[in-house]
Write a protein that holds these residues in place. Structure first.
Motif, PDB file in Angstrom:
ATOM      1  N   VAL A   1       3.616   2.065   6.951  1.00 21.33           N
ATOM      2  CA  VAL A   1       3.261   0.792   5.990  1.00 21.33           C
ATOM      3  C   VAL A   1       2.822   1.402   4.910  1.00 21.33           C
ATOM      4  CG1 VAL A   1       2.275  -1.310   6.019  1.00 21.33           C
ATOM      5  CG2 VAL A   1       2.758  -0.682   8.265  1.00 21.33           C
ATOM      6  N   THR A   2       3.563   1.928   3.831  1.00 19.97           N
ATOM      7  CA  THR A   2       3.249   2.915   2.823  1.00 19.97           C
ATOM      8  C   THR A   2       3.922   2.426   1.364  1.00 19.97           C
ATOM      9  OG1 THR A   2       2.989   4.980   1.794  1.00 19.97           O
ATOM     10  CG2 THR A   2       4.706   4.496   3.334  1.00 19.97           C
ATOM     11  N   ALA A   3       3.463   2.362   0.326  1.00 21.19           N
ATOM     12  CA  ALA A   3       4.048   2.084  -1.029  1.00 21.19           C
ATOM     13  C   ALA A   3       4.450   3.573  -1.542  1.00 21.19           C
ATOM     14  CB  ALA A   3       3.120   1.522  -1.800  1.00 21.19           C
ATOM     15  N   GLY A   4       4.634   4.621  -0.660  1.00 21.00           N
ATOM     16  CA  GLY A   4       4.904   6.041  -1.188  1.00 21.00           C
ATOM     17  C   GLY A   4       3.538   6.707  -1.571  1.00 21.00           C
ATOM     18  N   ASP A   5       3.999   8.084  -1.526  1.00 23.50           N
ATOM     19  CA  ASP A   5       2.710   9.017  -1.759  1.00 23.50           C
ATOM     20  C   ASP A   5       2.201   8.721  -3.212  1.00 23.50           C
ATOM     21  OD1 ASP A   5       3.090   9.972   0.828  1.00 23.50           O
ATOM     22  OD2 ASP A   5       4.437  11.650   0.098  1.00 23.50           O
ATOM     23  N   ASP A   6       2.863   8.391  -4.145  1.00 21.22           N
ATOM     24  CA  ASP A   6       2.246   8.195  -5.514  1.00 21.22           C
ATOM     25  C   ASP A   6       1.336   6.906  -5.875  1.00 21.22           C
ATOM     26  OD1 ASP A   6       4.393   6.646  -5.539  1.00 21.22           O
ATOM     27  OD2 ASP A   6       5.184   7.414  -7.421  1.00 21.22           O
ATOM     28  N   ARG A   7       1.060   6.114  -4.768  1.00 24.47           N
ATOM     29  CA  ARG A   7       0.241   5.056  -4.969  1.00 24.47           C
ATOM     30  C   ARG A   7      -0.941   5.266  -5.784  1.00 24.47           C
ATOM     31  NH1 ARG A   7      -1.303   0.855  -6.267  1.00 24.47           N
ATOM     32  NH2 ARG A   7      -2.095  -1.016  -4.979  1.00 24.47           N
ATOM     33  N   LEU A   8      -1.206   4.330  -6.779  1.00 23.94           N
ATOM     34  CA  LEU A   8      -2.155   4.614  -7.641  1.00 23.94           C
ATOM     35  C   LEU A   8      -2.067   5.713  -8.803  1.00 23.94           C
ATOM     36  CD1 LEU A   8      -4.952   2.745  -7.823  1.00 23.94           C
ATOM     37  CD2 LEU A   8      -6.227   4.719  -6.798  1.00 23.94           C
TER      38      LEU A   8
ATOM     39  N   CYS B   1      -0.158  -6.219  -1.290  1.00 19.94           N
ATOM     40  CA  CYS B   1      -0.117  -4.731  -1.188  1.00 19.94           C
ATOM     41  C   CYS B   1      -0.151  -4.192   0.103  1.00 19.94           C
ATOM     42  CB  CYS B   1      -1.081  -4.069  -2.135  1.00 19.94           C
ATOM     43  SG  CYS B   1      -0.816  -4.079  -3.990  1.00 19.94           S
ATOM     44  N   THR B   2       0.876  -4.803   0.842  1.00 22.73           N
ATOM     45  CA  THR B   2       1.094  -4.164   2.127  1.00 22.73           C
ATOM     46  C   THR B   2       2.739  -3.637   2.040  1.00 22.73           C
ATOM     47  OG1 THR B   2       0.033  -5.959   3.338  1.00 22.73           O
ATOM     48  CG2 THR B   2       1.555  -4.848   4.471  1.00 22.73           C
ATOM     49  N   GLY B   3       2.645  -2.324   1.553  1.00 24.58           N
ATOM     50  CA  GLY B   3       3.955  -1.752   1.655  1.00 24.58           C
ATOM     51  C   GLY B   3       4.571  -1.830   0.362  1.00 24.58           C
ATOM     52  N   MET B   4       5.691  -2.656   0.477  1.00 26.36           N
ATOM     53  CA  MET B   4       6.613  -2.822  -0.633  1.00 26.36           C
ATOM     54  C   MET B   4       6.199  -3.493  -2.148  1.00 26.36           C
ATOM     55  SD  MET B   4       8.930  -0.520  -0.155  1.00 26.36           S
ATOM     56  CE  MET B   4       9.790  -0.900  -1.733  1.00 26.36           C
ATOM     57  N   GLY B   5       4.866  -4.380  -1.666  1.00 30.11           N
ATOM     58  CA  GLY B   5       4.387  -4.936  -2.886  1.00 30.11           C
ATOM     59  C   GLY B   5       3.661  -3.847  -3.815  1.00 30.11           C
ATOM     60  N   GLY B   6       2.893  -3.149  -3.205  1.00 34.50           N
ATOM     61  CA  GLY B   6       2.326  -2.033  -3.670  1.00 34.50           C
ATOM     62  C   GLY B   6       3.502  -1.152  -4.738  1.00 34.50           C
TER      63      GLY B   6
ATOM     64  N   PRO C   1      -4.618  -0.421  -0.164  1.00 33.05           N
ATOM     65  CA  PRO C   1      -4.642   0.078   1.121  1.00 33.05           C
ATOM     66  C   PRO C   1      -3.467   1.114   1.406  1.00 33.05           C
ATOM     67  CG  PRO C   1      -3.961  -2.432   1.037  1.00 33.05           C
ATOM     68  CD  PRO C   1      -4.414  -2.005  -0.308  1.00 33.05           C
ATOM     69  N   GLY C   2      -2.335   0.895   0.553  1.00 30.13           N
ATOM     70  CA  GLY C   2      -1.173   1.754   0.801  1.00 30.13           C
ATOM     71  C   GLY C   2      -1.726   3.270   0.484  1.00 30.13           C
ATOM     72  N   LEU C   3      -2.753   3.574  -0.141  1.00 36.27           N
ATOM     73  CA  LEU C   3      -2.961   4.861  -0.319  1.00 36.27           C
ATOM     74  C   LEU C   3      -3.304   5.349   0.687  1.00 36.27           C
ATOM     75  CD1 LEU C   3      -3.539   7.063  -2.426  1.00 36.27           C
ATOM     76  CD2 LEU C   3      -5.562   5.975  -3.222  1.00 36.27           C
TER      77      LEU C   3
ATOM     78  N   ALA D   1     -11.589   8.186  -0.716  1.00 38.18           N
ATOM     79  CA  ALA D   1     -12.290   8.007  -1.856  1.00 38.18           C
ATOM     80  C   ALA D   1     -12.091   9.246  -2.777  1.00 38.18           C
ATOM     81  CB  ALA D   1     -13.727   8.135  -1.754  1.00 38.18           C
ATOM     82  N   ARG D   2     -11.951  10.344  -2.320  1.00 39.45           N
ATOM     83  CA  ARG D   2     -11.669  11.478  -3.003  1.00 39.45           C
ATOM     84  C   ARG D   2     -10.134  11.312  -3.816  1.00 39.45           C
ATOM     85  NH1 ARG D   2     -14.063  14.158   1.301  1.00 39.45           N
ATOM     86  NH2 ARG D   2     -11.587  14.514   2.476  1.00 39.45           N
ATOM     87  N   ALA D   3      -9.169  10.741  -2.849  1.00 39.91           N
ATOM     88  CA  ALA D   3      -7.767  10.515  -3.720  1.00 39.91           C
ATOM     89  C   ALA D   3      -7.939   9.484  -4.810  1.00 39.91           C
ATOM     90  CB  ALA D   3      -6.949   9.990  -2.329  1.00 39.91           C
ATOM     91  N   ILE D   4      -8.836   8.381  -4.663  1.00 42.05           N
ATOM     92  CA  ILE D   4      -8.817   7.587  -5.620  1.00 42.05           C
ATOM     93  C   ILE D   4      -9.619   8.211  -7.052  1.00 42.05           C
ATOM     94  CG2 ILE D   4     -10.285   5.550  -6.496  1.00 42.05           C
ATOM     95  CD1 ILE D   4      -9.960   4.408  -3.563  1.00 42.05           C
ATOM     96  N   GLY D   5     -10.642   9.057  -6.615  1.00 44.47           N
ATOM     97  CA  GLY D   5     -11.201   9.798  -8.062  1.00 44.47           C
ATOM     98  C   GLY D   5     -10.282  10.568  -8.497  1.00 44.47           C
ATOM     99  N   GLU D   6      -9.422  11.405  -7.898  1.00 50.91           N
ATOM    100  CA  GLU D   6      -8.418  12.199  -8.304  1.00 50.91           C
ATOM    101  C   GLU D   6      -7.341  11.482  -9.264  1.00 50.91           C
ATOM    102  OE1 GLU D   6      -6.824  14.199  -4.967  1.00 50.91           O
ATOM    103  OE2 GLU D   6      -8.640  15.466  -4.579  1.00 50.91           O
TER     104      GLU D   6
END
Length: 420
Positions: free
Chosen positions: A259-266, A222-227, A248-250, A324-329
């Motif tokens: 180094v992101t999987a996009g804004d909609d991760r998780l 989950c470094t970028g594109m794996g996520g 971590p992409g979040l 943490a807040r983003a995970i909760g949401e």
């Protein structure tokens, strides 16, 4: 395969006629059968393609005249992308398409990404593009098994450089069709997110334990594109469950890291109703390209260059609270079972006491925020343990086994009593 690979060659036939013709020739020379799809919205091709642009427009519920009346090439090509995706989806479902080969500049690549995303994993997809590997390509648009090839000399007709690239692409898609071993689906698949075992070691325990329970286990780096790949496949309903233990992409997305999987991760597993067990593995680091100078805002933070591609700085307490807040949401929006496993003694190897990234105050800030953000009906499991301790794996497997017993997760195909 009991027939020659059937390849759909996609491009704008009014501007790329010579290139499309050459690709079709090279596909045939490699042992495939090529058909062309003209996705040009505004021009007239100098040859008769297998799928005419009028058919592509019709598949999007419009006409070429209506697209021309828009007066906007971008808007017209977006509708053509919609129609092209619908056609390849239909042709593959009918068993008439084995692989796709598309080419273009930015406009053609935009369309090609949508076409490739319409096909499932295991269907070869090759894109020849002047912007391959570019920062212009959003992670959300890239199919999990997409092959891209750069296109030197790729404007205004054929040349020796262009032929070398296009011939490789033709061989790549035909060879992929002949060699592919697509997922069988014989066993339900569980997706686990992780990093390398020097940082997060739980995979060493969880993978064999889940395999012993009768599951196919796919571990996503989950470094970028794996996520991104995990999100895309979860959205397709490929997984029986997702222990998403390393998002971590979040945090990278919230911090503005590339180094992101996009804004909609998780989000994909939750939207699909796939059971997910989430943990905060390695969310205390912000990843950055190590080949670029460290941005001034991060200059005073502890920094580790993992290799010549990627490095990490520690996240501040406020940044950890935001994660943490983003995970909760995102867990609150889940339509299926969701649990959050929170190890109170650390979330990656280098935050242990005595290690370079040990930060008790930062961890405490995250824990406090997570307790506030993760609320019922999401199940929160707190552990007086580190993410790399055996107790963490026990907790994850405990939730998983309970959900299987309750029928919330499909049972493995060869259920066994497995030790932890």
């Amino acid at each position: 395969m009991d027939h020659p690979p059937r390849i759909l060659v996609v491009g704008t036939a009014d501007t790329k006629a010579a290139e499309l013709g050459y690709l079709a020739e090279r596909v045939a020379a490699a042992g495939g059968v090529a058909s062309t799809m003209d996705v040009g919205a505004l021009g007239t091709p100098p040859f008769e393609p297998g799928v005419r642009n009028a058919e592509v427009a019709a598949a999007a519920g419009t006409t070429l005249a209506a697209l021309a009346a828009l007066g906007d090439e971008n808007a017209a090509m977006a509708r053509m992308a919609e129609g092209a995706a619908a056609i390849v989806r239909r042709e593959h479902a009918a068993g008439r398409l084995d692989g796709v080969l598309a080419l273009g500049g930015t406009m053609g690549t935009d369309l090609a990404l949508e076409v490739c995303a319409a096909l499932p994993l295991g269907v070869p997809k090759v894109v020849v593009s002047t912007v391959s590997f570019s920062h212009l390509l959003p992670p959300e648009r890239i199919a999990p098994d997409l092959t891209m090839i750069g296109w030197p000399g790729g404007l205004y007709g054929l040349n020796a450089l262009c032929r070398a690239t296009l011939s490789q692409a033709a061989g790549a898609v035909v060879g992929a069709c002949l060699a592919v071993d697509p997922p069988s689906g014989a066993r339900p698949t569980v997706a686990i997110s992780s990093l390398g075992t020097s940082c997060l070691s739980y995979v060493r325990t969880l993978k064999p334990a889940l395999e012993a329970r009768g599951y196919e286990v796919a571990v996503f780096h989950c470094t970028g594109m794996g996520g991104r790949a995990m999100e895309a496949l979860a959205a397709e309903g490929r997984f029986a469950a997702v222990p998403d233990l390393c998002p971590p992409g979040l945090g990278n997305a919230l911090a503005g890291s590339g180094v992101t999987a996009g804004d909609d991760r998780l989000t994909a597993a939750g939207r699909r109703g796939v059971p997910q067990i989430v943990a905060p593995g390695a969310i205390d680091m912000i990843d950055l390209p190590s080949w670029k100078p460290l941005p001034g805002a991060y200059a005073a933070r502890p920094y580790h260059a993992h290799n010549r591609l990627i490095g990490s700085v520690t996240a501040t307490a406020d940044e950890r609270r935001a994660v943490a807040r983003a995970i909760g949401e995102r867990l609150a929006a889940a339509t299926g079972p969701a649990a959050f496993v929170l190890p109170l003694r650390g979330i990656q190897q280098w935050d242990r006491e005595g290690e370079a990234l040990h930060d008790p105050a930062g961890l405490a800030a995250f824990v406090e925020a997570a307790r506030e953000a993760v609320r019922p009906p999401v199940e929160r499991v707190e552990l007086d343990a580190h993410v790399n301790d055996p107790a963490f794996c026990d907790a994850v497997l405990g939730v998983f086994d309970r959900w299987v017993a309750q029928g919330r997760v499909a049972a493995g195909s060869r259920p066994q009593q497995a030790g932890r």
